[in-house]
Write a protein that holds these residues in place. Structure first.
Motif, short mmCIF file in Angstrom:
data_model
loop_
_atom_site.label_atom_id
_atom_site.label_comp_id
_atom_site.label_asym_id
_atom_site.label_seq_id
_atom_site.Cartn_x
_atom_site.Cartn_y
_atom_site.Cartn_z
N UNK A 4 -42.81 -4.41 36.47
CA UNK A 4 -44.09 -4.93 36.99
C UNK A 4 -44.67 -3.97 38.03
N UNK A 5 -43.82 -3.47 38.93
CA UNK A 5 -44.28 -2.48 39.92
C UNK A 5 -44.80 -1.24 39.20
N UNK A 6 -44.15 -0.86 38.10
CA UNK A 6 -44.53 0.33 37.35
C UNK A 6 -45.71 0.15 36.42
N UNK A 7 -46.38 -0.99 36.51
CA UNK A 7 -47.57 -1.26 35.69
C UNK A 7 -47.22 -1.22 34.19
N UNK A 8 -45.96 -1.56 33.89
CA UNK A 8 -45.48 -1.53 32.51
C UNK A 8 -45.32 -2.93 31.93
N UNK A 9 -45.43 -3.93 32.80
CA UNK A 9 -45.28 -5.32 32.39
C UNK A 9 -46.25 -6.16 33.22
N UNK A 10 -46.98 -7.03 32.56
CA UNK A 10 -47.99 -7.84 33.27
C UNK A 10 -47.34 -9.03 33.94
N UNK A 11 -47.67 -9.22 35.22
CA UNK A 11 -47.15 -10.38 35.95
C UNK A 11 -47.92 -11.63 35.54
N UNK A 12 -47.26 -12.79 35.62
CA UNK A 12 -47.88 -14.06 35.25
C UNK A 12 -48.78 -14.56 36.37
N UNK A 13 -48.31 -14.46 37.61
CA UNK A 13 -49.12 -14.88 38.76
C UNK A 13 -49.05 -13.82 39.86
N UNK A 14 -49.94 -13.92 40.83
CA UNK A 14 -49.90 -13.03 41.98
C UNK A 14 -50.73 -11.76 41.79
N UNK A 15 -50.75 -10.93 42.84
CA UNK A 15 -51.54 -9.69 42.81
C UNK A 15 -50.68 -8.49 43.21
N UNK A 16 -51.06 -7.31 42.68
CA UNK A 16 -50.39 -6.05 43.02
C UNK A 16 -51.46 -5.06 43.44
N UNK A 17 -51.30 -4.47 44.61
CA UNK A 17 -52.25 -3.46 45.11
C UNK A 17 -51.55 -2.12 45.24
N UNK A 18 -52.20 -1.08 44.69
CA UNK A 18 -51.68 0.28 44.77
C UNK A 18 -52.55 1.11 45.71
N UNK A 19 -51.92 1.94 46.53
CA UNK A 19 -52.65 2.82 47.44
C UNK A 19 -52.23 4.27 47.19
N UNK A 20 -52.61 4.80 46.02
CA UNK A 20 -52.26 6.16 45.64
C UNK A 20 -53.38 7.13 46.01
N UNK A 21 -53.01 8.39 46.23
CA UNK A 21 -54.00 9.45 46.37
C UNK A 21 -54.57 9.82 45.00
#
Length: 428
Positions: free
Chosen positions: A53-70
């Motif tokens: 899920x962190x790797x954007x390889x699996x979709x989470x069912x609930x909640x939010x993920x924010x990335x702060x990449x350059x």
């Protein structure tokens, strides 16, 4: 970017399969630049699901993920090494290297060559992927996860069977990578990487974050990572036993594995107190210790949960891996007094545990407790992977053929011109 700004932030993230199986439960988590985080926990605790899920390889069912990449392209910013390494037949390592370099449009060949040196890829470029060992494939998959120069790398499998020479190279490379302000997440790494790299430990239990501690906090409270791991395993088992009271079928196994893990701990402590002890031997003994402890935890969990074929096969695999670790452990003469204990453990694993778990039909009497990925999902992913690779190979081959066609046309025209001149000269 501010060091205090998380590179990844998860808020209330859950993953639910089949509408009622919770793989992750309302996880809140922040990952920061320059830190190496190790995920610990028993099988089915949600480690791989969280990683994907962190790797954007699996979709989470609930909640939010924010990335702060350059890096704007999230696919380039994240490197993910997956546990499953099933490649289509007929591909050499160099074919996949070329393909990945093309996919990520990598022009920094100095970076690629550095990766090849660190992960030993130069030695296997002409080999077919289908002929590589499981450990080689795992290390090669880590190499691929770094090709795009990502800011975050997630590693699902970091085997304890990696050669010493590569352990040191990989560790030094990881340290450089972290020093450059990147982030590394390891799923249940071997003791060597846990001890030499980890800044923070996150322990998962039944899909929830059970504990989140810095290595400084771990050592302050538990003195060592080894003591912490043993303590946390026990706490997890006690918590689960309060919820589930199952048969005592495994009680003898539990007692023996507990005895052997205690014996190994005494040996390790004895060696640590000796001057001029062999550090590599000590690390390998710790690997055996953690393998026994992990095996005990798996058997404990099985004794208090629903039993299925998959869980039996996982334990069977762990037994074989632990036997392999013991058999590969070379101890010089001054450590001979420890051979008897190791031989007893190897005998117990081979003659008692291995035989017990050899046939899952003897033990299985329950239903599935937790699910990570269905067989149909795995097959679908493999088909997509194979199709994708073949399509990319077609594009590369077309380009090569086009270049060859242009070259041949040029040669043909040159020959025609030469032939025409010869005809004209003969007529004169």
């Amino acid at each position: 970017m501010n060091q205090k700004t998380p590179i990844v932030e998860l808020n209330n993230v859950s993953k639910i399969y089949n509408k009622n199986v919770w793989a992750l439960k309302k996880v809140d988590l922040k990952l920061y630049r320059g830190e190496c985080v190790s995920l610990l926990g028993s099988n089915g605790s949600g480690k791989t699901t969280l990683l994907r899920i962190i790797g954007n390889n699996l979709k989470n069912t609930t909640g939010t993920i924010n990335y702060n990449f350059d890096e704007e392209n999230i696919l380039k910013a994240i490197g993910l090494q997956k546990r499953e390494q099933a490649w289509p037949n007929g591909f050499k390592v160099k074919d996949i290297n070329d393909l990945w370099i093309k996919i990520y449009d990598m022009t920094d060949l100095e970076w690629v060559n550095k990766l090849k040196h660190v992960f030993g890829v130069n030695e296997i470029e002409e080999k077919y992927l289908s002929k590589l060992s499981i450990v080689r494939l795992q290390v090669y998959a880590i190499f691929l996860s770094f090709i795009s120069k990502p800011e975050l790398v997630l590693i699902d499998e970091l085997s304890s069977d990696i050669d010493f020479k590569y352990e040191e190279k990989i560790t030094n490379f990881f340290k450089e990578y972290l020093a450059d302000g990147n982030t590394l997440v390891l799923n249940h790494p071997s003791y060597y990487f846990l001890e030499n790299l980890t800044d923070r430990v996150i322990y998962l239990n039944d899909g929830e974050i059970f504990e989140d501690l810095s290595i400084k906090e771990v050592k302050k409270e538990y003195k060592s990572v080894m003591d912490y791991t043993k303590s946390i395993f026990k706490e997890e088992i006690v918590a689960e036993k309060k919820l589930k009271n199952k048969s005592k079928f495994f009680s003898t196994m539990n007692t023996k594995t507990e005895t052997y893990s205690n014996s190994l701990q005494i040996i390790i402590e004895d060696l640590e107190n000796q001057q001029n002890h062999n550090e590599k031997v000590l690390n390998r003994l710790k690997e055996v210790y953690f393998a026994i402890l992990d095996l005990k935890t798996s058997i404990d969990n099985l004794s208090i949960s629903y039993i299925n074929k998959t869980s039996i096969r996982i334990i069977s695999k762990k037994i074989k891996m632990t036997i392999k670790l013991i058999n590969s452990l070379t101890i010089n003469y001054k450590y001979k007094k420890y051979h008897k204990t190791l031989s007893s453990i190897e005998k117990f694993l081979n003659k008692e545990l291995k035989r017990t778990f050899a046939n899952d039909k003897v033990i299985v009497n329950g239903d599935v407790l937790s699910i990570t990925m269905s067989e149909s999902e795995k097959k679908q992913l493999e088909k997509l992977k194979e199709k994708y690779i073949r399509e990319e190979q077609k594009i590369i081959r077309r380009k090569i053929l086009k270049q060859q066609f242009k070259k041949q046309n040029k040669i043909n025209k040159s020959l025609e011109t030469k032939s025409q001149k010869e005809v004209e000269n003969n007529e004169i």
